[in-house]
Motif scaffolding. Structure first.
Motif, PDB file in Angstrom:
ATOM      1  N   VAL A   1      84.751 -76.792  -9.897  1.00 29.69           N
ATOM      2  CA  VAL A   1      85.658 -76.246  -8.877  1.00 29.69           C
ATOM      3  C   VAL A   1      86.145 -77.363  -7.968  1.00 29.69           C
ATOM      4  O   VAL A   1      85.361 -78.225  -7.549  1.00 29.69           O
ATOM      5  CB  VAL A   1      84.915 -75.174  -8.034  1.00 29.69           C
ATOM      6  N   GLU A   2      87.458 -77.369  -7.676  1.00 27.85           N
ATOM      7  CA  GLU A   2      88.011 -78.323  -6.705  1.00 27.85           C
ATOM      8  C   GLU A   2      87.675 -77.785  -5.309  1.00 27.85           C
ATOM      9  O   GLU A   2      87.979 -76.639  -5.003  1.00 27.85           O
ATOM     10  CB  GLU A   2      89.540 -78.436  -6.874  1.00 27.85           C
ATOM     11  N   GLY A   3      87.009 -78.614  -4.490  1.00 25.74           N
ATOM     12  CA  GLY A   3      86.691 -78.145  -3.143  1.00 25.74           C
ATOM     13  C   GLY A   3      85.385 -77.371  -3.120  1.00 25.74           C
ATOM     14  O   GLY A   3      84.663 -77.290  -4.126  1.00 25.74           O
ATOM     15  N   PRO A   4      85.034 -76.821  -1.927  1.00 21.83           N
ATOM     16  CA  PRO A   4      83.737 -76.155  -1.753  1.00 21.83           C
ATOM     17  C   PRO A   4      83.661 -74.852  -2.549  1.00 21.83           C
ATOM     18  O   PRO A   4      84.674 -74.183  -2.759  1.00 21.83           O
ATOM     19  CB  PRO A   4      83.681 -75.873  -0.250  1.00 21.83           C
ATOM     20  N   VAL A   5      82.455 -74.512  -3.000  1.00 19.69           N
ATOM     21  CA  VAL A   5      82.271 -73.234  -3.697  1.00 19.69           C
ATOM     22  C   VAL A   5      81.912 -72.187  -2.639  1.00 19.69           C
ATOM     23  O   VAL A   5      80.754 -71.815  -2.434  1.00 19.69           O
ATOM     24  CB  VAL A   5      81.157 -73.337  -4.761  1.00 19.69           C
ATOM     25  N   ASP A   6      82.944 -71.737  -1.928  1.00 25.57           N
ATOM     26  CA  ASP A   6      82.719 -70.727  -0.880  1.00 25.57           C
ATOM     27  C   ASP A   6      82.906 -69.326  -1.464  1.00 25.57           C
ATOM     28  O   ASP A   6      83.101 -69.172  -2.685  1.00 25.57           O
ATOM     29  CB  ASP A   6      83.693 -70.978   0.282  1.00 25.57           C
ATOM     30  N   ASP A   7      82.853 -68.310  -0.609  1.00 28.23           N
ATOM     31  CA  ASP A   7      82.942 -66.932  -1.111  1.00 28.23           C
ATOM     32  C   ASP A   7      84.248 -66.686  -1.856  1.00 28.23           C
ATOM     33  O   ASP A   7      84.276 -66.014  -2.887  1.00 28.23           O
ATOM     34  CB  ASP A   7      82.801 -65.944   0.067  1.00 28.23           C
ATOM     35  N   ALA A   8      85.323 -67.277  -1.341  1.00 24.82           N
ATOM     36  CA  ALA A   8      86.633 -67.063  -1.982  1.00 24.82           C
ATOM     37  C   ALA A   8      86.629 -67.670  -3.386  1.00 24.82           C
ATOM     38  O   ALA A   8      87.073 -67.037  -4.347  1.00 24.82           O
ATOM     39  CB  ALA A   8      87.725 -67.706  -1.137  1.00 24.82           C
ATOM     40  N   ALA A   9      86.071 -68.866  -3.509  1.00 27.43           N
ATOM     41  CA  ALA A   9      86.020 -69.530  -4.829  1.00 27.43           C
ATOM     42  C   ALA A   9      85.135 -68.716  -5.764  1.00 27.43           C
ATOM     43  O   ALA A   9      85.486 -68.486  -6.921  1.00 27.43           O
ATOM     44  CB  ALA A   9      85.469 -70.948  -4.669  1.00 27.43           C
ATOM     45  N   LEU A  10      84.023 -68.240  -5.253  1.00 28.50           N
ATOM     46  CA  LEU A  10      83.115 -67.448  -6.094  1.00 28.50           C
ATOM     47  C   LEU A  10      83.787 -66.151  -6.552  1.00 28.50           C
ATOM     48  O   LEU A  10      83.657 -65.762  -7.722  1.00 28.50           O
ATOM     49  CB  LEU A  10      81.828 -67.123  -5.323  1.00 28.50           C
TER      50      LEU A  10
ATOM     51  N   VAL B   1      77.344 -65.152 -13.013  1.00 30.33           N
ATOM     52  CA  VAL B   1      77.957 -66.347 -12.420  1.00 30.33           C
ATOM     53  C   VAL B   1      76.885 -67.057 -11.604  1.00 30.33           C
ATOM     54  O   VAL B   1      76.269 -66.445 -10.713  1.00 30.33           O
ATOM     55  CB  VAL B   1      79.149 -65.982 -11.508  1.00 30.33           C
ATOM     56  N   LYS B   2      76.581 -68.288 -11.940  1.00 34.88           N
ATOM     57  CA  LYS B   2      75.571 -69.054 -11.195  1.00 34.88           C
ATOM     58  C   LYS B   2      76.203 -70.344 -10.676  1.00 34.88           C
ATOM     59  O   LYS B   2      77.016 -70.959 -11.378  1.00 34.88           O
ATOM     60  CB  LYS B   2      74.392 -69.418 -12.106  1.00 34.88           C
ATOM     61  N   VAL B   3      75.813 -70.741  -9.472  1.00 31.90           N
ATOM     62  CA  VAL B   3      76.327 -71.982  -8.895  1.00 31.90           C
ATOM     63  C   VAL B   3      75.301 -73.080  -9.145  1.00 31.90           C
ATOM     64  O   VAL B   3      74.119 -72.909  -8.829  1.00 31.90           O
ATOM     65  CB  VAL B   3      76.571 -71.833  -7.374  1.00 31.90           C
ATOM     66  N   GLU B   4      75.746 -74.165  -9.772  1.00 30.26           N
ATOM     67  CA  GLU B   4      74.848 -75.294 -10.006  1.00 30.26           C
ATOM     68  C   GLU B   4      75.488 -76.540  -9.390  1.00 30.26           C
ATOM     69  O   GLU B   4      76.700 -76.721  -9.466  1.00 30.26           O
ATOM     70  CB  GLU B   4      74.644 -75.503 -11.519  1.00 30.26           C
ATOM     71  N   ALA B   5      74.669 -77.388  -8.774  1.00 34.70           N
ATOM     72  CA  ALA B   5      75.217 -78.620  -8.187  1.00 34.70           C
ATOM     73  C   ALA B   5      75.788 -79.467  -9.310  1.00 34.70           C
ATOM     74  O   ALA B   5      75.213 -79.535 -10.401  1.00 34.70           O
ATOM     75  CB  ALA B   5      74.106 -79.391  -7.467  1.00 34.70           C
ATOM     76  N   ALA B   6      76.911 -80.127  -9.037  1.00 37.94           N
ATOM     77  CA  ALA B   6      77.517 -81.000 -10.045  1.00 37.94           C
ATOM     78  C   ALA B   6      76.536 -82.130 -10.351  1.00 37.94           C
ATOM     79  O   ALA B   6      75.731 -82.515  -9.507  1.00 37.94           O
ATOM     80  CB  ALA B   6      78.830 -81.577  -9.515  1.00 37.94           C
ATOM     81  N   GLU B   7      76.580 -82.676 -11.609  1.00 37.80           N
ATOM     82  CA  GLU B   7      75.645 -83.737 -11.995  1.00 37.80           C
ATOM     83  C   GLU B   7      75.592 -84.835 -10.932  1.00 37.80           C
ATOM     84  O   GLU B   7      74.537 -85.268 -10.547  1.00 37.80           O
ATOM     85  CB  GLU B   7      76.044 -84.355 -13.337  1.00 37.80           C
ATOM     86  N   ALA B   8      76.713 -85.244 -10.408  1.00 29.54           N
ATOM     87  CA  ALA B   8      76.735 -86.362  -9.431  1.00 29.54           C
ATOM     88  C   ALA B   8      75.849 -85.989  -8.249  1.00 29.54           C
ATOM     89  O   ALA B   8      74.962 -86.743  -7.868  1.00 29.54           O
ATOM     90  CB  ALA B   8      78.157 -86.618  -8.977  1.00 29.54           C
ATOM     91  N   ASP B   9      76.023 -84.774  -7.703  1.00 26.11           N
ATOM     92  CA  ASP B   9      75.193 -84.362  -6.551  1.00 26.11           C
ATOM     93  C   ASP B   9      73.735 -84.314  -6.984  1.00 26.11           C
ATOM     94  O   ASP B   9      72.848 -84.774  -6.292  1.00 26.11           O
ATOM     95  CB  ASP B   9      75.607 -82.977  -6.032  1.00 26.11           C
ATOM     96  N   ALA B  10      73.531 -83.733  -8.192  1.00 29.16           N
ATOM     97  CA  ALA B  10      72.144 -83.572  -8.661  1.00 29.16           C
ATOM     98  C   ALA B  10      71.498 -84.961  -8.775  1.00 29.16           C
ATOM     99  O   ALA B  10      70.378 -85.160  -8.319  1.00 29.16           O
ATOM    100  CB  ALA B  10      72.129 -82.850 -10.004  1.00 29.16           C
ATOM    101  N   ALA B  11      72.268 -85.920  -9.332  1.00 31.37           N
ATOM    102  CA  ALA B  11      71.706 -87.269  -9.500  1.00 31.37           C
ATOM    103  C   ALA B  11      71.399 -87.855  -8.121  1.00 31.37           C
ATOM    104  O   ALA B  11      70.316 -88.387  -7.879  1.00 31.37           O
ATOM    105  CB  ALA B  11      72.703 -88.146 -10.244  1.00 31.37           C
TER     106      ALA B  11
END
Lengths: 84, 84
Positions: free
Chosen positions: A39-48, A69-79
């Motif tokens: 997702v481009e930008g924050p995964v807020d309620d609207a994006a969800l 639908v599950k939200v997972e941190a992008a690999e970069a954040d996870a790393a």
């Protein structure tokens, strides 16, 4: 994933093959699709809500499939998290 | 899921279709397989090692795919938990 009441021939084929490959103890196998949407930008309620609508109207066949639908941190954040 | 460096034509087809369907803000889409295996007995280290081996040798094509093994409570347990 296919709804529980829907026959899953692919899952059954995998389940029948496992004992022949020496794998015991698997009572059931279900096979389904997985989509990862970045997702481009924050995964807020609207994006969800938008992603839920994409899944419901386009990615899943809701007549025979359930979806989640599950939200997972992008690999970069996870790393980054893994290192911090 | 396909490894990041592997071209994912199905994911790209979905991504290109989304703006036409009115869904903006999705930077990337990846498509893959999901298997749900129901295990007889407790999911202990031995069962997890066995499932990891099933995934690595049979369910995933590790030349082009990465895989992840996650333990999820069975629906019955989840329903019981949800009610308790």
């Amino acid at each position: 994933m296919l709804k529980p009441e829907i026959l899953d021939p692919q899952g059954q084929a995998v389940q029948r093959a496992l004992p022949r490959l020496g794998f015991e103890g698997i009572a059931d196998v279900r096979q389904g699709k997985r989509f990862e949407l970045e997702v481009e930008g924050p995964v807020d309620d609207a994006a969800l809500a938008r992603i839920h609508e994409i899944a419901e109207t386009f990615l899943a066949n809701t007549v025979i499939e359930d979806f989640d639908v599950k939200v997972e941190a992008a690999e970069a954040d996870a790393a980054a998290k893994a290192e911090s």
